[in-house]
Scaffold this motif. Structure first.
Motif, PDB file in Angstrom:
ATOM      1  N   VAL A  70      31.193 -28.325   1.188  1.00 16.75           N
ATOM      2  CA  VAL A  70      29.924 -27.635   1.007  1.00 16.75           C
ATOM      3  C   VAL A  70      29.125 -27.718   2.305  1.00 16.75           C
ATOM      4  O   VAL A  70      29.000 -28.780   2.913  1.00 16.75           O
ATOM      5  N   ALA A  71      28.627 -26.571   2.759  1.00 12.69           N
ATOM      6  CA  ALA A  71      27.841 -26.502   3.987  1.00 12.69           C
ATOM      7  C   ALA A  71      26.373 -26.398   3.626  1.00 12.69           C
ATOM      8  O   ALA A  71      25.975 -25.530   2.841  1.00 12.69           O
ATOM      9  N   GLY A 206      29.910 -31.608  13.049  1.00  9.80           N
ATOM     10  CA  GLY A 206      31.005 -30.891  12.414  1.00  9.80           C
ATOM     11  C   GLY A 206      30.992 -29.394  12.665  1.00  9.80           C
ATOM     12  O   GLY A 206      31.693 -28.643  11.992  1.00  9.80           O
ATOM     13  N   PHE A 207      30.210 -28.945  13.659  1.00 12.91           N
ATOM     14  CA  PHE A 207      30.102 -27.519  13.954  1.00 12.91           C
ATOM     15  C   PHE A 207      31.112 -27.060  15.000  1.00 12.91           C
ATOM     16  O   PHE A 207      31.494 -25.896  15.036  1.00 12.91           O
ATOM     17  N   LEU A 227      28.847 -20.435   9.453  1.00 13.42           N
ATOM     18  CA  LEU A 227      27.853 -20.279   8.398  1.00 13.42           C
ATOM     19  C   LEU A 227      26.451 -20.560   8.921  1.00 13.42           C
ATOM     20  O   LEU A 227      25.486 -19.872   8.581  1.00 13.42           O
ATOM     21  N   GLN A 228      26.325 -21.584   9.769  1.00 12.71           N
ATOM     22  CA  GLN A 228      25.020 -21.933  10.333  1.00 12.71           C
ATOM     23  C   GLN A 228      24.507 -20.830  11.257  1.00 12.71           C
ATOM     24  O   GLN A 228      23.327 -20.483  11.229  1.00 12.71           O
ATOM     25  N   ASP A 273      10.643 -19.660  20.532  1.00 14.32           N
ATOM     26  CA  ASP A 273      11.050 -19.715  19.133  1.00 14.32           C
ATOM     27  C   ASP A 273      12.101 -20.783  18.930  1.00 14.32           C
ATOM     28  O   ASP A 273      12.085 -21.513  17.935  1.00 14.32           O
ATOM     29  N   ALA A 274      13.034 -20.883  19.868  1.00 16.60           N
ATOM     30  CA  ALA A 274      14.077 -21.889  19.744  1.00 16.60           C
ATOM     31  C   ALA A 274      13.483 -23.285  19.783  1.00 16.60           C
ATOM     32  O   ALA A 274      13.942 -24.190  19.096  1.00 16.60           O
ATOM     33  N   ALA A 275      12.471 -23.479  20.589  1.00 14.72           N
ATOM     34  CA  ALA A 275      11.843 -24.792  20.691  1.00 14.72           C
ATOM     35  C   ALA A 275      11.094 -25.150  19.421  1.00 14.72           C
ATOM     36  O   ALA A 275      10.939 -26.323  19.079  1.00 14.72           O
ATOM     37  N   ASP A 276      10.624 -24.146  18.684  1.00 20.23           N
ATOM     38  CA  ASP A 276       9.882 -24.404  17.462  1.00 20.23           C
ATOM     39  C   ASP A 276      10.780 -24.520  16.240  1.00 20.23           C
ATOM     40  O   ASP A 276      10.399 -25.100  15.229  1.00 20.23           O
ATOM     41  N   GLU A 277      12.004 -23.953  16.314  1.00 23.83           N
ATOM     42  CA  GLU A 277      12.914 -24.001  15.171  1.00 23.83           C
ATOM     43  C   GLU A 277      13.568 -25.374  15.080  1.00 23.83           C
ATOM     44  O   GLU A 277      13.758 -26.072  16.052  1.00 23.83           O
ATOM     45  N   GLY A 278      13.943 -25.770  13.857  1.00 29.98           N
ATOM     46  CA  GLY A 278      14.729 -26.973  13.688  1.00 29.98           C
ATOM     47  C   GLY A 278      16.145 -26.709  14.166  1.00 29.98           C
ATOM     48  O   GLY A 278      16.648 -25.601  14.088  1.00 29.98           O
ATOM     49  N   LEU A 279      16.807 -27.731  14.693  1.00 28.18           N
ATOM     50  CA  LEU A 279      18.188 -27.575  15.123  1.00 28.18           C
ATOM     51  C   LEU A 279      19.105 -27.544  13.911  1.00 28.18           C
ATOM     52  O   LEU A 279      18.728 -27.922  12.811  1.00 28.18           O
ATOM     53  N   PHE A 280      20.361 -27.125  14.139  1.00 27.10           N
ATOM     54  CA  PHE A 280      21.332 -27.120  13.073  1.00 27.10           C
ATOM     55  C   PHE A 280      21.439 -28.530  12.508  1.00 27.10           C
ATOM     56  O   PHE A 280      21.441 -29.499  13.235  1.00 27.10           O
ATOM     57  N   HIS A 281      21.577 -28.617  11.190  1.00 28.78           N
ATOM     58  CA  HIS A 281      21.621 -29.953  10.589  1.00 28.78           C
ATOM     59  C   HIS A 281      22.485 -29.945   9.360  1.00 28.78           C
ATOM     60  O   HIS A 281      22.584 -28.956   8.652  1.00 28.78           O
ATOM     61  N   VAL A 282      23.087 -31.025   9.060  1.00 26.41           N
ATOM     62  CA  VAL A 282      23.972 -31.341   7.946  1.00 26.41           C
ATOM     63  C   VAL A 282      25.042 -30.299   7.725  1.00 26.41           C
ATOM     64  O   VAL A 282      25.505 -29.656   8.593  1.00 26.41           O
TER      65      VAL A 282
END
Length: 282
Positions: A70-71, A206-207, A227-228, A273-282
């Protein structure tokens, strides 16, 4: 219609989400995990339960297969979200400029990994990135942007956003490509050092998976990363980065641009925008 959900189902939903929080764990190596993935894919009531439980925890289920499990992705402001400022702080770096540089790098990796919409939509597609390829692509884009800004300033119609644009992207070109620490490792304040850190971070999540040896070795994308990036592709930051001309390396080792004409619309929106976004996670 009467729901058939039981307390055991609720426990199973929590177990499946817990498995998803371990990105390197695979159903093929854990029968309990595999059985829960099959249950998610075959029982609609259980699928809804998992998705609603995840949402309550601040997570979104991106998909589930017997291959990757599950992603999950963290929702905005979730306790599980890895903010760019936290990522930068862990590398003992500070400041708005560092956030922008790391944001550019992570967006560039995603754009290079899946350069075309068809690649991103194709479940069987595997992208490849390397430290050298990312650094070369971003520096090439910076050079072209600097030329466009200079050309605009020489004419009568200077874009009002040129100072901000030039400031953001020239910050990258001012950094050395590579610098070594006393023990011979890449310095984290060099662009290649920052890219290597990003690729290692994505591998730990795991990406990506290592596909070659050495600091300039290649990494291949995993279905989880695909998927991310599909989620990321819906953001304006990703679209702006594609418009800037971040492009893949062709088989002949040269840069090719799929949307070169769109670079005229580029602004510093992608980086901020990239600086304000959360990074890929879980």
């Amino acid at each position: 219609m009467t729901s058939t959900i039981t307390m055991d189902d609720a426990e199973d939903a929590a177990k499946l989400i817990a498995f998803g929080m371990r990105p390197r764990q695979r159903p093929a190596k854990d029968r309990a995990y595999r059985d829960l993935v099959i249950k998610y894919r075959t029982e609609s009531d259980f699928q809804r339960l998992v998705e609603r439980t995840a949402r309550g925890l601040g997570l979104k289920v991106l998909g589930a297969t017997e291959d990757i499990g599950v992603a999950l992705a963290a929702l905005p402001n979730s306790v599980f979200e890895t903010k760019i400022e936290d990522y930068v702080r862990l590398g003992k770096q500070r400041g708005e400029g560092e956030r922008l540089l790391h944001g550019i790098i992570h967006l560039a990796v995603a754009a290079l990994a899946f350069p075309r919409p068809d690649d991103l939509a194709n479940d069987g597609y595997t992208g490849r990135v390397s430290v050298e390829a990312v650094d070369r692509a971003v520096r090439d884009t910076c050079d072209r942007l600097r030329e466009k800004v200079a050309a605009a300033e020489a004419g009568e119609d200077t874009p009002t956003d040129s100072p901000e644009l030039e400031k953001v992207w020239s910050a990258y070109t001012r950094r050395p490509e590579a610098a070594l620490t006393k023990d011979g490792r890449l310095a984290m304040n060099s662009t290649k050092g920052m890219i290597a850190r990003a690729l290692n971070f994505l591998t730990d999540q795991g990406f990506l998976a290592v596909a070659g040896a050495g600091e300039d070795g290649w990494y291949r994308t995993t279905p989880r990363y695909q998927l991310q990036v599909r989620e990321l592709a819906a953001t304006s930051a990703f679209e702006e980065l594609l418009a800037l001309g971040i492009v893949p390396i062709s088989s002949r080792g040269t840069l090719r641009t799929a949307r070169q004409d769109s670079a005229d619309r580029a602004t510093d929106t992608a980086a901020s925008d990239a600086a304000d976004e959360g990074l890929f996670h879980v």
